[in-house]
Design a protein around this motif. Structure first.
Motif, PDB file in Angstrom:
ATOM      1  N   ILE A   1       2.832   9.408  -5.029  1.00 52.60           N
ATOM      2  CA  ILE A   1       3.675   9.045  -3.888  1.00 52.60           C
ATOM      3  C   ILE A   1       3.287   9.923  -2.698  1.00 52.60           C
ATOM      4  O   ILE A   1       3.159  11.141  -2.839  1.00 52.60           O
ATOM      5  N   TYR A   2       3.094   9.267  -1.567  1.00 51.10           N
ATOM      6  CA  TYR A   2       2.687   9.973  -0.360  1.00 51.10           C
ATOM      7  C   TYR A   2       3.694   9.721   0.754  1.00 51.10           C
ATOM      8  O   TYR A   2       4.226   8.617   0.876  1.00 51.10           O
ATOM      9  N   GLY A   3       3.918  10.733   1.565  1.00 55.74           N
ATOM     10  CA  GLY A   3       4.806  10.570   2.712  1.00 55.74           C
ATOM     11  C   GLY A   3       4.367  11.474   3.844  1.00 55.74           C
ATOM     12  O   GLY A   3       3.394  12.230   3.721  1.00 55.74           O
ATOM     13  N   PRO A   4       5.072  11.436   4.956  1.00 50.76           N
ATOM     14  CA  PRO A   4       4.698  12.257   6.118  1.00 50.76           C
ATOM     15  C   PRO A   4       5.015  13.733   5.887  1.00 50.76           C
ATOM     16  O   PRO A   4       5.682  14.074   4.896  1.00 50.76           O
ATOM     17  N   PRO A   5       4.582  14.606   6.784  1.00 51.04           N
ATOM     18  CA  PRO A   5       4.935  16.026   6.655  1.00 51.04           C
ATOM     19  C   PRO A   5       6.439  16.189   6.468  1.00 51.04           C
ATOM     20  O   PRO A   5       7.232  15.535   7.150  1.00 51.04           O
ATOM     21  N   GLY A   6       6.823  17.024   5.529  1.00 51.09           N
ATOM     22  CA  GLY A   6       8.242  17.244   5.216  1.00 51.09           C
ATOM     23  C   GLY A   6       8.746  16.374   4.081  1.00 51.09           C
ATOM     24  O   GLY A   6       9.898  16.514   3.644  1.00 51.09           O
ATOM     25  N   PHE A   7       7.893  15.503   3.580  1.00 50.94           N
ATOM     26  CA  PHE A   7       8.331  14.519   2.586  1.00 50.94           C
ATOM     27  C   PHE A   7       8.729  15.155   1.253  1.00 50.94           C
ATOM     28  O   PHE A   7       9.655  14.689   0.586  1.00 50.94           O
ATOM     29  N   LYS A   8       8.043  16.216   0.864  1.00 51.11           N
ATOM     30  CA  LYS A   8       8.355  16.826  -0.443  1.00 51.11           C
ATOM     31  C   LYS A   8       9.806  17.290  -0.503  1.00 51.11           C
ATOM     32  O   LYS A   8      10.489  17.100  -1.512  1.00 51.11           O
ATOM     33  N   GLU A   9      10.264  17.890   0.590  1.00 44.79           N
ATOM     34  CA  GLU A   9      11.650  18.364   0.636  1.00 44.79           C
ATOM     35  C   GLU A   9      12.624  17.176   0.593  1.00 44.79           C
ATOM     36  O   GLU A   9      13.657  17.224  -0.091  1.00 44.79           O
ATOM     37  N   ILE A  10      12.271  16.139   1.318  1.00 41.44           N
ATOM     38  CA  ILE A  10      13.116  14.929   1.332  1.00 41.44           C
ATOM     39  C   ILE A  10      13.209  14.338  -0.072  1.00 41.44           C
ATOM     40  O   ILE A  10      14.283  13.966  -0.540  1.00 41.44           O
ATOM     41  N   PHE A  11      12.060  14.266  -0.742  1.00 43.44           N
ATOM     42  CA  PHE A  11      12.029  13.688  -2.088  1.00 43.44           C
ATOM     43  C   PHE A  11      12.892  14.509  -3.044  1.00 43.44           C
ATOM     44  O   PHE A  11      13.651  13.963  -3.849  1.00 43.44           O
TER      45      PHE A  11
ATOM     46  N   LYS B   1       0.762  -1.568 -12.924  1.00 40.50           N
ATOM     47  CA  LYS B   1      -0.441  -1.661 -12.083  1.00 40.50           C
ATOM     48  C   LYS B   1      -0.307  -0.876 -10.780  1.00 40.50           C
ATOM     49  O   LYS B   1      -1.298  -0.559 -10.142  1.00 40.50           O
ATOM     50  N   ILE B   2       0.935  -0.595 -10.380  1.00 45.72           N
ATOM     51  CA  ILE B   2       1.147   0.119  -9.113  1.00 45.72           C
ATOM     52  C   ILE B   2       0.800   1.593  -9.327  1.00 45.72           C
ATOM     53  O   ILE B   2       1.379   2.255 -10.178  1.00 45.72           O
ATOM     54  N   ARG B   3      -0.159   2.067  -8.577  1.00 45.76           N
ATOM     55  CA  ARG B   3      -0.610   3.450  -8.766  1.00 45.76           C
ATOM     56  C   ARG B   3      -0.270   4.354  -7.589  1.00 45.76           C
ATOM     57  O   ARG B   3      -0.249   5.572  -7.726  1.00 45.76           O
ATOM     58  N   LYS B   4      -0.045   3.748  -6.413  1.00 45.53           N
ATOM     59  CA  LYS B   4       0.228   4.567  -5.228  1.00 45.53           C
ATOM     60  C   LYS B   4       1.358   3.949  -4.413  1.00 45.53           C
ATOM     61  O   LYS B   4       1.416   2.729  -4.244  1.00 45.53           O
ATOM     62  N   VAL B   5       2.242   4.818  -3.940  1.00 45.55           N
ATOM     63  CA  VAL B   5       3.312   4.396  -3.034  1.00 45.55           C
ATOM     64  C   VAL B   5       3.219   5.267  -1.786  1.00 45.55           C
ATOM     65  O   VAL B   5       3.157   6.497  -1.881  1.00 45.55           O
ATOM     66  N   PHE B   6       3.184   4.622  -0.643  1.00 44.33           N
ATOM     67  CA  PHE B   6       3.153   5.341   0.632  1.00 44.33           C
ATOM     68  C   PHE B   6       4.469   5.088   1.361  1.00 44.33           C
ATOM     69  O   PHE B   6       4.870   3.935   1.541  1.00 44.33           O
ATOM     70  N   ILE B   7       5.124   6.163   1.766  1.00 44.45           N
ATOM     71  CA  ILE B   7       6.382   6.049   2.509  1.00 44.45           C
ATOM     72  C   ILE B   7       6.104   6.443   3.963  1.00 44.45           C
ATOM     73  O   ILE B   7       5.604   7.542   4.238  1.00 44.45           O
ATOM     74  N   SER B   8       6.452   5.552   4.878  1.00 48.32           N
ATOM     75  CA  SER B   8       6.146   5.816   6.297  1.00 48.32           C
ATOM     76  C   SER B   8       7.067   6.887   6.866  1.00 48.32           C
ATOM     77  O   SER B   8       6.635   7.746   7.630  1.00 48.32           O
ATOM     78  N   HIS B   9       8.351   6.818   6.512  1.00 47.19           N
ATOM     79  CA  HIS B   9       9.323   7.798   6.996  1.00 47.19           C
ATOM     80  C   HIS B   9      10.627   7.645   6.212  1.00 47.19           C
ATOM     81  O   HIS B   9      10.777   6.730   5.408  1.00 47.19           O
ATOM     82  N   GLN B  10      11.553   8.558   6.465  1.00 51.79           N
ATOM     83  CA  GLN B  10      12.718   8.671   5.578  1.00 51.79           C
ATOM     84  C   GLN B  10      13.912   7.845   6.005  1.00 51.79           C
ATOM     85  O   GLN B  10      14.986   7.962   5.387  1.00 51.79           O
TER      86      GLN B  10
END
Ligand code: ZN
Length: 176
Positions: A84-94, A49-58
């Protein structure tokens, strides 16, 4: 609007608490700090059921259960897409998280989307701002069925968070 605390224990897991993780309506999760996945399992909520995850910071206390969560839902046999959503720079972190956990390309068979949210951007019924923290950090506000929910992760005094949380029905605020 139903809010479930999967973690509420500041920056260190304790016997009683996991680190920050908040679930909204069993479909959206904000942060996945260490210990949150265990509590999610204990809640018997269907992860499909979980469709979205938001990460505030790393910082570790907000993100450490993200990769174990993804492993768990893959092993569950998930088919549903996950965003999955995160702040600017998140793609590299992921990408780095995948690399350092030897999570190979193609390990996840379900559709997985990784996106960055600019500070102040709106995403449907979700508004954001940047908190005053040592690294880029998002706060979130959700409007749903005439109710409002605001979650701010780490910050010192921050006018932007005050504005975002103004008149919210519920504010969940990190206070380590
Ligand atoms: Zn932090």
């Amino acid at each position: 609007m139903k809010v479930t605390f999967l973690g509420s224990g500041g920056s260190a897991v304790s016997e009683r608490r996991a680190c920050p993780s908040i679930m909204l309506d069993e479909s959206t999760v904000f942060d996945l700090g260490p210990g949150a996945l265990k509590n999610l399992r204990a809640s018997h909520i269907q992860t499909e059921k979980i469709r979205k995850v938001f990460i505030s910071h790393q910082h570790a206390d907000h993100i450490t259960d993200l990769i174990p969560f993804l492993w768990a839902i893959q092993i569950d046999g998930r088919q549903a897409p996950l965003e999955i959503y995160g702040p600017p720079g998140f793609k590299e972190i992921f990408t780095k998280l995948l690399e350092c956990t030897s999570t190979t390309d193609g390990f996840f068979k379900f559709p997985l989307t990784i996106s960055e949210i600019d500070f102040g951007a709106k995403l449907g019924n979700i508004s954001t701002c940047r908190t005053s923290h040592s690294i880029p950090t998002l706060a979130f506000r959700v409007e749903e069925n005439a109710k409002s929910f605001c979650y701010s992760a780490d910050t010192i005094y921050c006018p932007a968070v005050i504005e975002l949380a103004h008149d919210a029905d519920l504010l969940i605020h990190e206070a380590t």
